[in-house]
Design a protein around this motif. Structure first.
Motif, PDB file in Angstrom:
ATOM      1  N   GLY A 238      17.383  11.051  -5.243  1.00 19.97           N
ATOM      2  CA  GLY A 238      18.172  10.476  -6.379  1.00 19.97           C
ATOM      3  C   GLY A 238      17.429   9.457  -7.306  1.00 19.97           C
ATOM      4  N   GLU A 239      18.258   8.739  -7.762  1.00 21.54           N
ATOM      5  CA  GLU A 239      17.614   7.824  -8.699  1.00 21.54           C
ATOM      6  C   GLU A 239      17.121   6.478  -7.839  1.00 21.54           C
ATOM      7  OE1 GLU A 239      19.253   4.723 -12.431  1.00 21.54           O
ATOM      8  OE2 GLU A 239      20.651   5.858 -11.341  1.00 21.54           O
ATOM      9  N   VAL A 240      15.910   6.009  -8.308  1.00 21.73           N
ATOM     10  CA  VAL A 240      15.195   5.029  -7.554  1.00 21.73           C
ATOM     11  C   VAL A 240      15.346   3.719  -8.125  1.00 21.73           C
ATOM     12  CG1 VAL A 240      13.238   4.245  -6.350  1.00 21.73           C
ATOM     13  CG2 VAL A 240      13.784   6.641  -6.246  1.00 21.73           C
ATOM     14  N   HIS A 241      15.650   2.662  -7.508  1.00 28.54           N
ATOM     15  CA  HIS A 241      15.870   1.228  -8.121  1.00 28.54           C
ATOM     16  C   HIS A 241      14.643   0.436  -7.469  1.00 28.54           C
ATOM     17  CE1 HIS A 241      19.590   1.904 -10.365  1.00 28.54           C
ATOM     18  NE2 HIS A 241      19.614   2.650  -9.361  1.00 28.54           N
ATOM     19  N   ARG A 242      13.809  -0.402  -8.378  1.00 29.14           N
ATOM     20  CA  ARG A 242      12.938  -1.231  -7.506  1.00 29.14           C
ATOM     21  C   ARG A 242      13.195  -2.626  -8.042  1.00 29.14           C
ATOM     22  NH1 ARG A 242       6.989   1.930  -8.331  1.00 29.14           N
ATOM     23  NH2 ARG A 242       6.504   0.173  -6.917  1.00 29.14           N
TER      24      ARG A 242
ATOM     25  N   THR B 288       0.659  -1.380   0.043  1.00 27.67           N
ATOM     26  CA  THR B 288       0.097  -0.053   0.065  1.00 27.67           C
ATOM     27  C   THR B 288       0.671   1.212  -0.128  1.00 27.67           C
ATOM     28  OG1 THR B 288      -0.153  -0.251   2.466  1.00 27.67           O
ATOM     29  CG2 THR B 288      -2.184  -1.104   1.060  1.00 27.67           C
ATOM     30  N   CYS B 289       2.108   1.207   0.624  1.00 26.45           N
ATOM     31  CA  CYS B 289       2.829   2.281   0.689  1.00 26.45           C
ATOM     32  C   CYS B 289       4.064   2.391  -0.330  1.00 26.45           C
ATOM     33  CB  CYS B 289       3.271   2.727   1.842  1.00 26.45           C
ATOM     34  SG  CYS B 289       4.597   1.541   2.600  1.00 26.45           S
ATOM     35  N   ALA B 290       4.058   1.276  -1.036  1.00 31.47           N
ATOM     36  CA  ALA B 290       5.397   1.460  -2.130  1.00 31.47           C
ATOM     37  C   ALA B 290       5.496   2.556  -2.992  1.00 31.47           C
ATOM     38  CB  ALA B 290       5.253   0.056  -2.964  1.00 31.47           C
ATOM     39  N   GLN B 291       4.489   3.071  -3.612  1.00 33.04           N
ATOM     40  CA  GLN B 291       4.472   3.962  -4.655  1.00 33.04           C
ATOM     41  C   GLN B 291       4.841   5.436  -3.626  1.00 33.04           C
ATOM     42  OE1 GLN B 291       4.500   4.030  -8.054  1.00 33.04           O
ATOM     43  NE2 GLN B 291       5.232   6.144  -7.781  1.00 33.04           N
ATOM     44  N   GLU B 292       4.239   5.358  -2.669  1.00 36.40           N
ATOM     45  CA  GLU B 292       4.620   6.672  -1.889  1.00 36.40           C
ATOM     46  C   GLU B 292       6.137   6.738  -1.611  1.00 36.40           C
ATOM     47  OE1 GLU B 292       3.362   8.831   2.584  1.00 36.40           O
ATOM     48  OE2 GLU B 292       2.110   7.102   1.754  1.00 36.40           O
ATOM     49  N   LEU B 293       6.511   5.527  -1.329  1.00 32.32           N
ATOM     50  CA  LEU B 293       8.054   5.630  -0.886  1.00 32.32           C
ATOM     51  C   LEU B 293       9.059   5.958  -2.252  1.00 32.32           C
ATOM     52  CD1 LEU B 293      10.183   4.933   1.153  1.00 32.32           C
ATOM     53  CD2 LEU B 293      10.191   2.249   0.396  1.00 32.32           C
ATOM     54  N   VAL B 294       8.415   5.379  -3.275  1.00 34.81           N
ATOM     55  CA  VAL B 294       9.250   5.711  -4.364  1.00 34.81           C
ATOM     56  C   VAL B 294       9.333   7.193  -4.588  1.00 34.81           C
ATOM     57  CG1 VAL B 294       9.144   5.533  -6.950  1.00 34.81           C
ATOM     58  CG2 VAL B 294       9.007   3.325  -5.472  1.00 34.81           C
ATOM     59  N   ASP B 295       8.080   7.718  -4.499  1.00 44.38           N
ATOM     60  CA  ASP B 295       7.985   9.109  -4.795  1.00 44.38           C
ATOM     61  C   ASP B 295       8.806   9.795  -3.845  1.00 44.38           C
ATOM     62  OD1 ASP B 295       6.135   8.703  -6.738  1.00 44.38           O
ATOM     63  OD2 ASP B 295       4.172   8.854  -5.533  1.00 44.38           O
ATOM     64  N   LEU B 296       9.025   9.318  -2.556  1.00 45.40           N
ATOM     65  CA  LEU B 296       9.838  10.278  -1.668  1.00 45.40           C
ATOM     66  C   LEU B 296      11.379  10.077  -2.037  1.00 45.40           C
ATOM     67  CD1 LEU B 296       9.143   9.983   2.412  1.00 45.40           C
ATOM     68  CD2 LEU B 296      11.444   9.538   1.426  1.00 45.40           C
ATOM     69  N   PHE B 297      11.648   8.645  -2.089  1.00 48.28           N
ATOM     70  CA  PHE B 297      13.039   8.578  -2.483  1.00 48.28           C
ATOM     71  C   PHE B 297      13.486   9.367  -3.670  1.00 48.28           C
ATOM     72  CE2 PHE B 297      14.029   3.901  -0.533  1.00 48.28           C
ATOM     73  CZ  PHE B 297      13.819   4.633   0.789  1.00 48.28           C
ATOM     74  N   SER B 298      12.436   9.492  -4.757  1.00 47.21           N
ATOM     75  CA  SER B 298      12.772  10.108  -6.059  1.00 47.21           C
ATOM     76  C   SER B 298      13.420  11.393  -5.731  1.00 47.21           C
ATOM     77  CB  SER B 298      11.844   9.826  -6.950  1.00 47.21           C
ATOM     78  OG  SER B 298      10.879  10.917  -6.524  1.00 47.21           O
ATOM     79  N   GLU B 299      12.990  12.040  -4.741  1.00 52.32           N
ATOM     80  CA  GLU B 299      13.432  13.536  -4.338  1.00 52.32           C
ATOM     81  C   GLU B 299      14.848  13.474  -4.050  1.00 52.32           C
ATOM     82  OE1 GLU B 299      11.127  15.232  -1.275  1.00 52.32           O
ATOM     83  OE2 GLU B 299       8.940  14.451  -2.410  1.00 52.32           O
TER      84      GLU B 299
END
Length: 265
Positions: free
Chosen positions: A250-254, A237-248
């Protein structure tokens, strides 16, 4: 064989794909990573322990290099398995795993990655040493998502060569392992990992900022060891929210947790 590290880590479904070529067209041993020639000392150690023939090793990585993702261990394992296949040698998987581990230790590029990569999942290394002698266990898990943000490179050798740093790591690690084994779950692993990060003093200001920002959003994050990167195992449920946060930052890898081990393709 007896050197290594205790600890716990997550094995990702991203990795290093390695091809080994021998024969009349190969006159000297060369190592290539993502199309560029590199020194590849750890992989060269693997080759030297297996054959006197010149070998061309070509690796493609879909994980960050030099950022705590175990790329050197993955490359060493790939080299060992590919060379065993290319020359129709008679090594077993455990023997190849040990060869890769010894190469890592000799070159100061890692102490426990190979053991984890040889098993998959969330591996607990209870005693140090090569895969054939280390006492290991696993935290049962499904193949959950792992989100990472990479800030730059951090030399494993530069950390392992600092006696004071190693002393701090050992003390913090012993305490973290005790707490983890009392409650061996993925969520407690993240808590212990974050606490370990705080106590070792390995995290730079930016890494700490990301960890604290994630925590403010209700997500536990930690530093990839040994690297200048942050990771987390979020809920669906919070994966996309975390990606958005991390992207602020640097480069995010999933990635996902890989519960299998080495593949020959």
């Amino acid at each position: 064989m007896k050197k290594g590290s205790t600890g716990c880590g997550v094995v990702l479904d991203g990795g290093v794909y390695t091809t080994a070529t021998t024969g009349n067209n190969v006159e000297i041993t060369e190592i290539f990573l993502n199309g560029e020639k590199v020194s590849g000392d750890t992989s060269k150690s693997v080759i030297e322990s297996m054959t006197e023939l010149p070998v061309k090793v070509e690796s493609i990585s879909d994980i960050p290099i030099g950022s705590g993702f175990g790329a050197s261990g993955a490359g060493a394992l790939g080299t060992a398995y590919a060379l065993n296949h290319a020359l129709s040698m008679k090594y077993t998987s455990m023997q190849l795993n040990d060869i890769a581990h010894v190469a890592e230790v000799k070159n100061g590029s890692g102490l426990g990655d190979v053991a984890g990569q040889a098993h998959g999942g969330i591996l607990v290394r209870k005693t140090p040493g090569a895969p054939s002698i280390a006492l290991t266990d696993q935290i049962p898990t499904r193949e959950r998502e792992v989100c990472c943000v990479v800030l730059g490179k951090l030399s494993t050798g530069s950390v392992l060569g600092n006696k004071d740093m190693v002393k701090n790591i050992n003390a913090a690690g012993k305490e973290a392992m005790k707490k983890l084994l009392e409650k061996p779950t993925a969520s407690n692993f993240m808590l212990c990992s974050r606490e370990f990060t705080m106590k070792t003093g390995l995290a730079g200001d930016k890494v700490m900022e990301i960890i604290e920002t994630a925590e403010a959003s209700g997500v536990i994050a930690s530093q990839a060891m040994l690297g200048n990167a942050v990771f987390s195992i979020p809920s669906v449920t919070c994966a996309q929210e975390l990606v958005d946060l991390f992207s602020e930052f640097g480069e995010v890898h999933r990635f996902r947790i890989r519960t299998g081990s080495i593949r020959i393709v």
